[in-house]
Design a protein around this motif. Structure first.
Motif, mmCIF file in Angstrom:
data_model
loop_
_atom_site.group_PDB
_atom_site.id
_atom_site.type_symbol
_atom_site.label_atom_id
_atom_site.label_comp_id
_atom_site.label_asym_id
_atom_site.label_seq_id
_atom_site.Cartn_x
_atom_site.Cartn_y
_atom_site.Cartn_z
ATOM 1 N N VAL A 63 18.615 -4.515 40.933
ATOM 2 C CA VAL A 63 18.566 -5.927 41.317
ATOM 3 C C VAL A 63 17.259 -6.168 42.057
ATOM 4 O O VAL A 63 16.972 -5.510 43.058
ATOM 5 N N ARG A 64 16.470 -7.103 41.567
ATOM 6 C CA ARG A 64 15.212 -7.469 42.213
ATOM 7 C C ARG A 64 15.387 -8.811 42.907
ATOM 8 O O ARG A 64 15.910 -9.755 42.323
ATOM 9 N N MET A 65 14.935 -8.874 44.167
ATOM 10 C CA MET A 65 15.047 -10.101 44.946
ATOM 11 C C MET A 65 13.705 -10.407 45.602
ATOM 12 O O MET A 65 12.924 -9.494 45.903
ATOM 13 N N THR A 66 13.443 -11.668 45.831
ATOM 14 C CA THR A 66 12.235 -12.087 46.539
ATOM 15 C C THR A 66 12.634 -12.984 47.695
ATOM 16 O O THR A 66 13.682 -13.637 47.670
ATOM 17 N N GLY A 67 11.796 -13.017 48.709
ATOM 18 C CA GLY A 67 12.093 -13.837 49.877
ATOM 19 C C GLY A 67 10.984 -13.722 50.900
ATOM 20 O O GLY A 67 9.815 -13.501 50.553
ATOM 21 N N LYS A 68 11.340 -13.812 52.165
ATOM 22 C CA LYS A 68 10.351 -13.699 53.230
ATOM 23 C C LYS A 68 10.996 -13.158 54.492
ATOM 24 O O LYS A 68 12.224 -13.108 54.608
ATOM 25 N N ARG A 241 26.083 -5.861 47.674
ATOM 26 C CA ARG A 241 27.178 -5.701 48.637
ATOM 27 C C ARG A 241 26.607 -5.459 50.040
ATOM 28 O O ARG A 241 25.490 -4.932 50.190
ATOM 29 N N ILE A 242 27.383 -5.828 51.023
ATOM 30 C CA ILE A 242 27.003 -5.569 52.415
ATOM 31 C C ILE A 242 26.975 -4.053 52.646
ATOM 32 O O ILE A 242 27.879 -3.329 52.218
ATOM 33 N N GLY A 243 25.940 -3.575 53.307
ATOM 34 C CA GLY A 243 25.782 -2.149 53.577
ATOM 35 C C GLY A 243 24.806 -1.457 52.654
ATOM 36 O O GLY A 243 24.377 -0.332 52.931
ATOM 37 N N GLN A 244 24.431 -2.099 51.543
ATOM 38 C CA GLN A 244 23.468 -1.492 50.627
ATOM 39 C C GLN A 244 22.070 -1.449 51.246
ATOM 40 O O GLN A 244 21.713 -2.296 52.061
ATOM 41 N N VAL A 245 21.312 -0.433 50.841
ATOM 42 C CA VAL A 245 19.935 -0.284 51.312
ATOM 43 C C VAL A 245 18.989 -0.913 50.283
ATOM 44 O O VAL A 245 19.134 -0.700 49.078
ATOM 45 N N VAL A 246 18.028 -1.677 50.780
ATOM 46 C CA VAL A 246 17.051 -2.368 49.931
ATOM 47 C C VAL A 246 15.677 -1.762 50.181
ATOM 48 O O VAL A 246 15.261 -1.597 51.335
ATOM 49 N N MET A 294 6.198 -13.786 56.222
ATOM 50 C CA MET A 294 5.527 -12.982 55.196
ATOM 51 C C MET A 294 6.451 -12.849 53.989
ATOM 52 O O MET A 294 7.657 -12.644 54.137
ATOM 53 N N PHE A 295 5.883 -12.963 52.773
ATOM 54 C CA PHE A 295 6.682 -12.857 51.562
ATOM 55 C C PHE A 295 6.961 -11.390 51.226
ATOM 56 O O PHE A 295 6.075 -10.529 51.365
ATOM 57 N N VAL A 296 8.201 -11.113 50.805
ATOM 58 C CA VAL A 296 8.613 -9.748 50.496
ATOM 59 C C VAL A 296 9.319 -9.691 49.152
ATOM 60 O O VAL A 296 9.824 -10.693 48.650
ATOM 61 N N THR A 297 9.324 -8.494 48.577
ATOM 62 C CA THR A 297 10.045 -8.210 47.339
ATOM 63 C C THR A 297 10.982 -7.031 47.599
ATOM 64 O O THR A 297 10.556 -6.017 48.157
ATOM 65 N N GLY A 298 12.238 -7.170 47.226
ATOM 66 C CA GLY A 298 13.225 -6.124 47.466
ATOM 67 C C GLY A 298 13.871 -5.644 46.183
ATOM 68 O O GLY A 298 14.059 -6.416 45.237
ATOM 69 N N VAL A 299 14.208 -4.358 46.141
ATOM 70 C CA VAL A 299 14.873 -3.751 44.990
ATOM 71 C C VAL A 299 16.114 -3.027 45.477
ATOM 72 O O VAL A 299 16.049 -2.173 46.360
ATOM 73 N N VAL A 300 17.267 -3.392 44.896
ATOM 74 C CA VAL A 300 18.535 -2.736 45.205
ATOM 75 C C VAL A 300 18.948 -1.950 43.986
ATOM 76 O O VAL A 300 19.016 -2.481 42.877
ATOM 77 N N GLU A 301 19.213 -0.656 44.169
ATOM 78 C CA GLU A 301 19.645 0.182 43.039
ATOM 79 C C GLU A 301 21.118 0.538 43.180
ATOM 80 O O GLU A 301 21.586 0.812 44.260
#
Length: 301
Positions: A63-68, A241-246, A294-301
């Protein structure tokens, strides 16, 4: 005899030609086999060097997410004065660290002089009311007092005491010490204090400028508790899910990487998009400086 010899010579010539043709054919076959073998080896080497085919089952789970980067409301403050006045002193600069309750500026307001005089008068009235109450209590204990007069003295003292406490609280709210005022130390300066600890952002005032209670003198932010606010689309929500590492990286500087843990997922879609905001707390701050927005990109596996 000559005729026989002629036939023998012809047989030798035919045999020689046949032998040459067979050798040439064998050489061609050997060359073809060699070329085929070389091609197979080249194909094997190319297959070994090629990237393995992606595991589609694993790719579909990413899962790829973007935000700040964001701050909780209690970690960001706009400092405003409790009363209007003229800026007389600025005690900090942009980028400086300040503590909670630290004075960052002084505002001059001559109207608070009247409030301080009123406080001094109320303190004097309370002292007089206290003396009268003591006298009436003494007379009553000796049987020479009147009960009604004692009650009036008690009421007068209660009113004077309430006035002192009320005006004293007003002075404290303005940053003026009532004890100093009761000693005759009247001031026109109102201290402005920082409500939180943090780094001073933009300063919006200058010496001599007039400000009121709606004016933001400066901003203070506490970057220690930065977190990530990222968008997850509807199709990816079952995988988050809550508790996952990004695994997070700065969008404009991908070399800066850090990890964050999801602690909350919004229950409603954001306006105008089929996405939900996912909040993740940074597990360990990277060496590079992180700032809000600051803009960030996150990946959840």
């Amino acid at each position: 005899m000559k005729k026989v010899s002629k036939y023998i010579v012809m047989l030798f010539v035919v045999a020689a030609l046949a032998s040459c043709g067979s050798g040439k054919k064998d050489n061609m076959n050997d060359k073809s086999k060699t070329e085929a073998s070389d091609k197979e080896e080249a194909d094997d080497e190319e297959s070994a060097d090629a990237d393995p085919a992606p595991d589609l089952s694993k790719t579909n789970n990413i899962v790829r997410m973007t935000g700040k980067l964001g701050l909780d409301p209690q970690n960001r403050a706009d400092i405003s004065p409790i009363a209007g006045g003229v800026v007389r002193r600025i005690l900090t600069r942009e980028g400086y660290r300040v503590g909670r309750g630290q004075v960052v500026a002084y505002i001059e307001n001559t109207e608070i002089v009247a409030l301080q005089r009123q406080y001094i008068a109320s303190v004097s009235e309370r002292s007089a009311a206290r003396l009268e109450l003591n006298r009436q209590q003494t007379l009553t204990s000796q049987g020479a007092g009147v009960q009604k007069t004692l009650q009036q003295a008690e009421a007068s003292y209660a009113i004077a005491n309430a006035s002192v406490l009320g005006i004293g609280r007003q002075l404290k709210q303005l940053g003026v010490n009532p004890s100093s005022v009761s000693l005759g130390r009247i001031t026109t300066l109102i201290p402005v204090r920082s409500p939180i600890s943090g780094i001073v952002g933009k300063i919006n005032i200058s010496m001599g400028s007039y400000v009121d209670m709606t004016t933001s003198l400066m901003t203070v932010v506490n970057n220690v508790n930065l977190h990530c606010d990222m968008k997850a689309f509807e199709k990816d929500l079952p995988k988050v899910r809550i508790g996952q590492v990004v695994n997070v990286s700065l969008t404009n500087n991908p070399m800066v990487k850090f990890r964050a843990r999801i602690y909350d997922i919004n229950s409603t879609f954001d306006d105008g998009s089929k996405s939900v905001t996912v909040h993740a707390k940074i597990i360990k701050q990277p060496a590079s400086k992180l700032l809000p927005d600051m803009f960030v990109t996150g990946v959840v596996e």
